[in-house]
Design a protein around this motif. Structure first.
Motif, PDB file in Angstrom:
ATOM      1  N   ARG A   1       0.823  -1.217   0.000  1.00 18.26           N
ATOM      2  CA  ARG A   1       0.000   0.000   0.000  1.00 18.26           C
ATOM      3  C   ARG A   1       0.858   1.270   0.000  1.00 18.26           C
ATOM      4  N   PRO A   2       1.644   1.448  -1.092  1.00 18.76           N
ATOM      5  CA  PRO A   2       2.495   2.636  -1.165  1.00 18.76           C
ATOM      6  C   PRO A   2       1.652   3.909  -1.234  1.00 18.76           C
ATOM      7  N   ASN A   3       2.248   5.038  -0.833  1.00 13.99           N
ATOM      8  CA  ASN A   3       1.560   6.333  -0.978  1.00 13.99           C
ATOM      9  C   ASN A   3       1.237   6.552  -2.442  1.00 13.99           C
ATOM     10  N   LYS A   4      -0.003   6.926  -2.724  1.00 13.51           N
ATOM     11  CA  LYS A   4      -0.396   7.178  -4.120  1.00 13.51           C
ATOM     12  C   LYS A   4      -0.297   8.677  -4.397  1.00 13.51           C
ATOM     13  N   PRO A   5       0.432   9.066  -5.446  1.00 16.77           N
ATOM     14  CA  PRO A   5       0.490  10.488  -5.788  1.00 16.77           C
ATOM     15  C   PRO A   5      -0.914  11.037  -6.019  1.00 16.77           C
ATOM     16  N   GLY A   6      -1.148  12.233  -5.530  1.00 17.89           N
ATOM     17  CA  GLY A   6      -2.450  12.875  -5.748  1.00 17.89           C
ATOM     18  C   GLY A   6      -3.418  12.649  -4.611  1.00 17.89           C
ATOM     19  N   ASP A   7      -3.232  11.569  -3.822  1.00 17.75           N
ATOM     20  CA  ASP A   7      -4.142  11.330  -2.700  1.00 17.75           C
ATOM     21  C   ASP A   7      -4.011  12.480  -1.701  1.00 17.75           C
ATOM     22  N   ASN A   8      -5.124  12.947  -1.199  1.00 15.81           N
ATOM     23  CA  ASN A   8      -5.154  14.086  -0.250  1.00 15.81           C
ATOM     24  C   ASN A   8      -4.464  15.323  -0.810  1.00 15.81           C
ATOM     25  N   GLY A   9      -4.530  15.489  -2.115  1.00 18.32           N
ATOM     26  CA  GLY A   9      -3.939  16.669  -2.742  1.00 18.32           C
ATOM     27  C   GLY A   9      -2.416  16.669  -2.752  1.00 18.32           C
ATOM     28  N   ARG A  10      -1.806  15.520  -2.500  1.00 25.47           N
ATOM     29  CA  ARG A  10      -0.337  15.455  -2.439  1.00 25.47           C
ATOM     30  C   ARG A  10       0.215  14.999  -3.783  1.00 25.47           C
ATOM     31  N   GLY A  11       0.446  15.982  -4.667  1.00 24.19           N
ATOM     32  CA  GLY A  11       0.849  15.632  -6.031  1.00 24.19           C
ATOM     33  C   GLY A  11       2.179  16.209  -6.470  1.00 24.19           C
ATOM     34  N   THR A  12       2.914  16.871  -5.573  1.00 27.36           N
ATOM     35  CA  THR A  12       4.139  17.550  -5.999  1.00 27.36           C
ATOM     36  C   THR A  12       5.369  16.937  -5.335  1.00 27.36           C
ATOM     37  N   ILE A  13       6.394  16.732  -6.140  1.00 27.31           N
ATOM     38  CA  ILE A  13       7.704  16.347  -5.596  1.00 27.31           C
ATOM     39  C   ILE A  13       8.473  17.645  -5.385  1.00 27.31           C
ATOM     40  N   TYR A  14       8.965  17.865  -4.175  1.00 27.53           N
ATOM     41  CA  TYR A  14       9.757  19.070  -3.903  1.00 27.53           C
ATOM     42  C   TYR A  14      11.224  18.701  -3.723  1.00 27.53           C
ATOM     43  N   LEU A  15      12.083  19.511  -4.339  1.00 27.86           N
ATOM     44  CA  LEU A  15      13.515  19.427  -4.067  1.00 27.86           C
ATOM     45  C   LEU A  15      13.838  20.503  -3.035  1.00 27.86           C
ATOM     46  N   GLN A  16      14.533  20.119  -1.986  1.00 25.98           N
ATOM     47  CA  GLN A  16      14.867  21.065  -0.911  1.00 25.98           C
ATOM     48  C   GLN A  16      16.388  21.210  -0.805  1.00 25.98           C
TER      49      GLN A  16
ATOM     50  N   ALA B   1      17.087   9.907  -8.475  1.00 29.80           N
ATOM     51  CA  ALA B   1      15.995   9.068  -9.002  1.00 29.80           C
ATOM     52  C   ALA B   1      15.854   7.801  -8.154  1.00 29.80           C
ATOM     53  N   HIS B   2      16.984   7.225  -7.713  1.00 29.59           N
ATOM     54  CA  HIS B   2      16.953   6.031  -6.856  1.00 29.59           C
ATOM     55  C   HIS B   2      16.259   6.334  -5.521  1.00 29.59           C
ATOM     56  N   GLU B   3      16.694   7.378  -4.864  1.00 29.70           N
ATOM     57  CA  GLU B   3      16.106   7.701  -3.556  1.00 29.70           C
ATOM     58  C   GLU B   3      14.638   8.087  -3.697  1.00 29.70           C
ATOM     59  N   THR B   4      14.302   8.789  -4.771  1.00 31.39           N
ATOM     60  CA  THR B   4      12.892   9.141  -5.001  1.00 31.39           C
ATOM     61  C   THR B   4      12.076   7.867  -5.220  1.00 31.39           C
ATOM     62  N   GLY B   5      12.669   6.879  -5.900  1.00 34.56           N
ATOM     63  CA  GLY B   5      12.001   5.579  -6.075  1.00 34.56           C
ATOM     64  C   GLY B   5      11.659   4.956  -4.731  1.00 34.56           C
ATOM     65  N   HIS B   6      12.588   5.014  -3.769  1.00 37.40           N
ATOM     66  CA  HIS B   6      12.288   4.507  -2.416  1.00 37.40           C
ATOM     67  C   HIS B   6      11.113   5.267  -1.817  1.00 37.40           C
ATOM     68  N   ALA B   7      11.111   6.591  -2.014  1.00 37.20           N
ATOM     69  CA  ALA B   7      10.032   7.394  -1.430  1.00 37.20           C
ATOM     70  C   ALA B   7       8.675   7.070  -2.074  1.00 37.20           C
ATOM     71  N   PHE B   8       8.698   6.442  -3.271  1.00 37.97           N
ATOM     72  CA  PHE B   8       7.466   5.927  -3.890  1.00 37.97           C
ATOM     73  C   PHE B   8       7.102   4.545  -3.317  1.00 37.97           C
ATOM     74  N   GLY B   9       7.891   4.073  -2.361  1.00 42.51           N
ATOM     75  CA  GLY B   9       7.620   2.770  -1.745  1.00 42.51           C
ATOM     76  C   GLY B   9       8.336   1.609  -2.404  1.00 42.51           C
ATOM     77  N   MET B  10       9.233   1.901  -3.346  1.00 39.15           N
ATOM     78  CA  MET B  10       9.941   0.815  -4.039  1.00 39.15           C
ATOM     79  C   MET B  10      11.147   0.366  -3.218  1.00 39.15           C
ATOM     80  N   ALA B  11      11.226  -0.933  -2.950  1.00 42.16           N
ATOM     81  CA  ALA B  11      12.387  -1.490  -2.251  1.00 42.16           C
ATOM     82  C   ALA B  11      13.498  -1.756  -3.269  1.00 42.16           C
ATOM     83  N   HIS B  12      14.646  -2.201  -2.780  1.00 41.63           N
ATOM     84  CA  HIS B  12      15.746  -2.501  -3.705  1.00 41.63           C
ATOM     85  C   HIS B  12      15.372  -3.643  -4.642  1.00 41.63           C
TER      86      HIS B  12
END
Ligand SMILES: [Zn+2]
Ligand SMILES: [Zn+2]
Length: 302
Positions: free
Chosen positions: A78-93, A219-230
């Motif tokens: 059950r990874p976080n789905k983009p857009g759910d609860n209005g959460r659709g933006t990837i921010y670089l900090q 891109a790798h770390e962002t993939g993890h943040a999408f719930g993707m494991a190694h």
């Protein structure tokens, strides 16, 4: 304990890893029959993807026991789905300062926008390191300053904007997750919408190589943040790595298992995504990757 996945440097014990055979790779992608033809072609291994091989001594899979994650297991997580609860933006900090002649963060932003389309990718105002309550130390091997990235992610979790799918921090300072580690290239949390990567170890001698390494780690770390494991099924951007030599051998691209996960998350248009990735690489100095993507576009639209 929060599940944390990291690109790291460190050697513990030697493990025997048996690369999955073609049946296991196919099972990891899952059945394709019910999908539209363009997705079936996207997710079929038509010779464009290299299976995982046995690791060399010191490589990630020789020192880390990885269960892998099939597409079905990804969905079950059950990874976080983009857009759910209005959460659709990837921010670089950005954190701290960046040399003018180093990797251009705007190029990294554009890369993420092509790679993780159709998500928006926006740059937040730079923060000073002193704004974060993070422990630092001097690395004994390099004599350079390092930030504790576990603490940094804890801090970042309080600063995630309401419309953020994730916040990915970037810094020129080297990172370590806890005292026993030498360093990590980056680190991200699977569910908590935060990640960080460092450009400290990529050198300034070869700007092209530094850019390629920077977009690979983000891109790798962002993939993890999408719930993707190694990934353990193919040579793939989501492979874990232990050292810079191994990181340089990891492809910039996702294998069919991980592509299916990303498609489940974002519903990207396969032709548009590959075309834009090809365009980015053409503009940013890697014709062979641009042509790999163009060939995949042809195989999707044949
Ligand atoms: Zn990783
Ligand atoms: Zn993969």
């Amino acid at each position: 304990m929060r599940l944390v996945l990291i690109l790291l440097f460190g050697v513990s014990s030697v493990l025997a890893f048996e690369p999955p055979n073609s049946d296991k790779r196919r099972d990891a992608v899952g059945p394709l029959q019910a999908l539209p033809p363009v997705l079936q072609r996207l997710l079929s291994d038509g010779g464009s993807f290299r299976p995982m091989e046995k690791p060399l001594a010191g490589d990630w899979l020789s020192t880390n026991k990885e269960p892998g994650q099939t597409f079905a297991q990804y969905v079950q997580s059950r990874p976080n789905k983009p857009g759910d609860n209005g959460r659709g933006t990837i921010y670089l900090q950005p954190i701290g300062s960046f040399p003018k002649d180093g990797v251009q963060l705007e190029s990294v932003r554009k890369y993420l926008e092509a790679f993780y389309q159709p998500m928006r990718v926006e740059m937040l105002h730079s923060m000073d390191e002193s704004q974060l309550l993070v422990t630092t130390r001097v690395n004994r091997g390099t004599d350079k300053l390092q930030m504790n990235c576990t603490e940094l992610l804890n801090e970042l979790e309080h600063l995630v904007p309401a419309d953020a799918y994730i916040v990915m921090a970037v810094t020129m300072t080297d990172l370590y997750p806890s005292e026993e580690w030498n360093f990590v290239f980056g680190m991200a949390r699977l569910k908590n919408r935060v990640g960080v990567f460092s450009l400290a170890r990529y050198g300034a001698d070869d700007p092209q190589l530094a850019l390629e390494r920077a977009v690979k780690v983000v891109a790798h770390e962002t993939g993890h943040a999408f719930g993707m494991a190694h990934c353990i099924h193919f040579r793939c951007l989501m492979n874990g790595v232990n050292h810079l030599g191994e990181a340089d051998k990891v492809p910039q691209t996702l294998c069919p298992v991980c592509l299916r996960k990303l498609h489940y998350a974002t519903g990207f248009d396969p032709v548009k995504r590959y075309s834009e990735a090809s365009g980015w690489w053409l503009k940013n100095g890697d014709e062979s990757l641009a042509s790999w993507y163009s060939k995949r576009v042809k195989s999707l639209t044949r």
